[in-house]
Design a protein around this motif. Structure first.
Motif, PDB file in Angstrom:
ATOM      1  N   GLY A   1      -4.705  33.509 -37.023  1.00 58.66           N
ATOM      2  CA  GLY A   1      -5.270  33.893 -38.301  1.00 58.66           C
ATOM      3  C   GLY A   1      -6.710  34.340 -38.165  1.00 58.66           C
ATOM      4  O   GLY A   1      -7.442  33.851 -37.301  1.00 58.66           O
ATOM      5  N   TYR A   2      -7.099  35.289 -38.993  1.00 57.52           N
ATOM      6  CA  TYR A   2      -8.452  35.826 -39.008  1.00 57.52           C
ATOM      7  C   TYR A   2      -8.906  35.990 -40.447  1.00 57.52           C
ATOM      8  O   TYR A   2      -8.115  36.330 -41.321  1.00 57.52           O
ATOM      9  CB  TYR A   2      -8.510  37.204 -38.333  1.00 57.52           C
ATOM     10  N   SER A   3     -10.184  35.795 -40.678  1.00 56.59           N
ATOM     11  CA  SER A   3     -10.765  36.052 -41.989  1.00 56.59           C
ATOM     12  C   SER A   3     -11.902  37.048 -41.820  1.00 56.59           C
ATOM     13  O   SER A   3     -12.726  36.906 -40.924  1.00 56.59           O
ATOM     14  CB  SER A   3     -11.308  34.766 -42.614  1.00 56.59           C
ATOM     15  N   ALA A   4     -11.926  38.035 -42.694  1.00 62.57           N
ATOM     16  CA  ALA A   4     -13.016  39.001 -42.734  1.00 62.57           C
ATOM     17  C   ALA A   4     -13.813  38.689 -43.993  1.00 62.57           C
ATOM     18  O   ALA A   4     -13.701  39.381 -45.003  1.00 62.57           O
ATOM     19  CB  ALA A   4     -12.481  40.425 -42.741  1.00 62.57           C
ATOM     20  N   GLY A   5     -14.522  37.590 -43.954  1.00 61.86           N
ATOM     21  CA  GLY A   5     -15.229  37.128 -45.138  1.00 61.86           C
ATOM     22  C   GLY A   5     -14.326  36.263 -45.987  1.00 61.86           C
ATOM     23  O   GLY A   5     -13.171  36.003 -45.635  1.00 61.86           O
ATOM     24  N   PRO A   6     -14.815  35.824 -47.123  1.00 61.90           N
ATOM     25  CA  PRO A   6     -14.031  34.896 -47.937  1.00 61.90           C
ATOM     26  C   PRO A   6     -12.870  35.544 -48.695  1.00 61.90           C
ATOM     27  O   PRO A   6     -11.954  34.850 -49.103  1.00 61.90           O
ATOM     28  CB  PRO A   6     -15.070  34.341 -48.919  1.00 61.90           C
ATOM     29  N   ARG A   7     -12.864  36.860 -48.850  1.00 58.53           N
ATOM     30  CA  ARG A   7     -11.829  37.530 -49.643  1.00 58.53           C
ATOM     31  C   ARG A   7     -10.592  37.938 -48.855  1.00 58.53           C
ATOM     32  O   ARG A   7      -9.504  37.992 -49.402  1.00 58.53           O
ATOM     33  CB  ARG A   7     -12.385  38.822 -50.252  1.00 58.53           C
ATOM     34  N   THR A   8     -10.769  38.292 -47.592  1.00 58.16           N
ATOM     35  CA  THR A   8      -9.713  38.964 -46.841  1.00 58.16           C
ATOM     36  C   THR A   8      -9.231  38.090 -45.688  1.00 58.16           C
ATOM     37  O   THR A   8     -10.031  37.663 -44.855  1.00 58.16           O
ATOM     38  CB  THR A   8     -10.219  40.319 -46.304  1.00 58.16           C
ATOM     39  N   HIS A   9      -7.922  37.852 -45.645  1.00 59.27           N
ATOM     40  CA  HIS A   9      -7.313  36.990 -44.625  1.00 59.27           C
ATOM     41  C   HIS A   9      -6.140  37.724 -43.987  1.00 59.27           C
ATOM     42  O   HIS A   9      -5.331  38.345 -44.693  1.00 59.27           O
ATOM     43  CB  HIS A   9      -6.848  35.676 -45.256  1.00 59.27           C
ATOM     44  N   THR A  10      -6.041  37.623 -42.667  1.00 56.36           N
ATOM     45  CA  THR A  10      -4.996  38.318 -41.913  1.00 56.36           C
ATOM     46  C   THR A  10      -4.385  37.365 -40.898  1.00 56.36           C
ATOM     47  O   THR A  10      -5.092  36.545 -40.311  1.00 56.36           O
ATOM     48  CB  THR A  10      -5.589  39.537 -41.165  1.00 56.36           C
ATOM     49  N   VAL A  11      -3.089  37.500 -40.684  1.00 57.55           N
ATOM     50  CA  VAL A  11      -2.403  36.758 -39.621  1.00 57.55           C
ATOM     51  C   VAL A  11      -1.718  37.784 -38.723  1.00 57.55           C
ATOM     52  O   VAL A  11      -0.975  38.645 -39.202  1.00 57.55           O
ATOM     53  CB  VAL A  11      -1.360  35.763 -40.187  1.00 57.55           C
ATOM     54  N   VAL A  12      -1.996  37.694 -37.432  1.00 59.20           N
ATOM     55  CA  VAL A  12      -1.316  38.511 -36.426  1.00 59.20           C
ATOM     56  C   VAL A  12      -0.205  37.644 -35.855  1.00 59.20           C
ATOM     57  O   VAL A  12      -0.464  36.524 -35.402  1.00 59.20           O
ATOM     58  CB  VAL A  12      -2.284  38.947 -35.302  1.00 59.20           C
ATOM     59  N   GLN A  13       1.020  38.161 -35.893  1.00 57.09           N
ATOM     60  CA  GLN A  13       2.173  37.413 -35.403  1.00 57.09           C
ATOM     61  C   GLN A  13       2.874  38.199 -34.294  1.00 57.09           C
ATOM     62  O   GLN A  13       2.945  39.429 -34.356  1.00 57.09           O
ATOM     63  CB  GLN A  13       3.176  37.164 -36.532  1.00 57.09           C
ATOM     64  N   TYR A  14       3.414  37.486 -33.330  1.00 49.71           N
ATOM     65  CA  TYR A  14       4.221  38.071 -32.258  1.00 49.71           C
ATOM     66  C   TYR A  14       5.625  37.501 -32.384  1.00 49.71           C
ATOM     67  O   TYR A  14       5.804  36.282 -32.479  1.00 49.71           O
ATOM     68  CB  TYR A  14       3.624  37.727 -30.890  1.00 49.71           C
ATOM     69  N   TRP A  15       6.609  38.402 -32.405  1.00 48.84           N
ATOM     70  CA  TRP A  15       8.000  38.007 -32.623  1.00 48.84           C
ATOM     71  C   TRP A  15       8.868  38.376 -31.432  1.00 48.84           C
ATOM     72  O   TRP A  15       8.617  39.361 -30.733  1.00 48.84           O
ATOM     73  CB  TRP A  15       8.535  38.697 -33.882  1.00 48.84           C
ATOM     74  N   GLU A  16       9.906  37.586 -31.246  1.00 47.74           N
ATOM     75  CA  GLU A  16      10.887  37.798 -30.179  1.00 47.74           C
ATOM     76  C   GLU A  16      11.628  39.119 -30.358  1.00 47.74           C
ATOM     77  O   GLU A  16      11.920  39.818 -29.397  1.00 47.74           O
ATOM     78  CB  GLU A  16      11.868  36.625 -30.201  1.00 47.74           C
ATOM     79  N   SER A  17      11.943  39.468 -31.598  1.00 48.94           N
ATOM     80  CA  SER A  17      12.678  40.708 -31.861  1.00 48.94           C
ATOM     81  C   SER A  17      12.499  41.111 -33.314  1.00 48.94           C
ATOM     82  O   SER A  17      12.199  40.276 -34.165  1.00 48.94           O
ATOM     83  CB  SER A  17      14.177  40.529 -31.574  1.00 48.94           C
TER      84      SER A  17
END
Length: 160
Positions: free
Chosen positions: A63-79
């Protein structure tokens, strides 16, 4: 938990295609807590559910936050199939959360925004290197191996 760095140069031990899923939200109106808080709270529940189930297909996330408003999760999947199966199964956390979001969004007037992007990266079209780093990104999701097994230079690792 603080994971120690790996000494030396390593690369991700991924084989074949890599599925990368980016998902995020942006709080557009702080005072509309009833609209954005359920969205904000839904992702941790989904990630816990996926982590509990060994065959879910989720290999790793960050998970990453670009300040208090914006939140992102980078996920890696098997397929891609396992990612899509999770997203569409009514008994899992995602489907009810998505339905509830859409219901709230009709009356939320843009109080919260969401987005996602899915990338299917073919074998030979990704490479990585980690030096003095704890397992990160693809390396955390797939494990790591010595750089020499895949090539010393980025061009060699991209050759497949």
């Amino acid at each position: 938990m603080d994971v120690p760095p790996i000494a030396g140069r390593v690369t991700a031990a991924a084989e074949g295609d890599v599925v990368v899923f980016l998902i995020g939200m942006r709080i557009n109106r702080w005072r509309s807590v009833r609209h954005w808080l359920p969205t904000f709270m839904a992702m941790p529940r989904m990630l816990k559910e996926l982590a509990r189930e060994g065959d879910s297909g989720l290999l790793g996330f960050r998970g990453y936050s670009a300040g208090p408003r914006t939140h992102t999760v980078v996920q890696y999947w098997e397929s891609r199939e396992k990612l899509l199966a999770y997203a569409s199964t009514p008994e899992r956390q995602h489907r009810p959360a998505w339905t509830a979001f859409n219901r709230r969004a009709r009356n939320a007037a843009g109080s919260v925004g969401i987005w996602h992007e899915t990338y299917i990266v073919p074998a030979g079209s990704y490479e990585s290197i980690y030096h003095g780093m704890p397992p990160t990104g693809l390396g955390a999701a797939y494990g790591v191996e010595p750089v020499g097994r895949r090539g010393e230079r980025a061009a060699e690792r991209l050759a497949g």
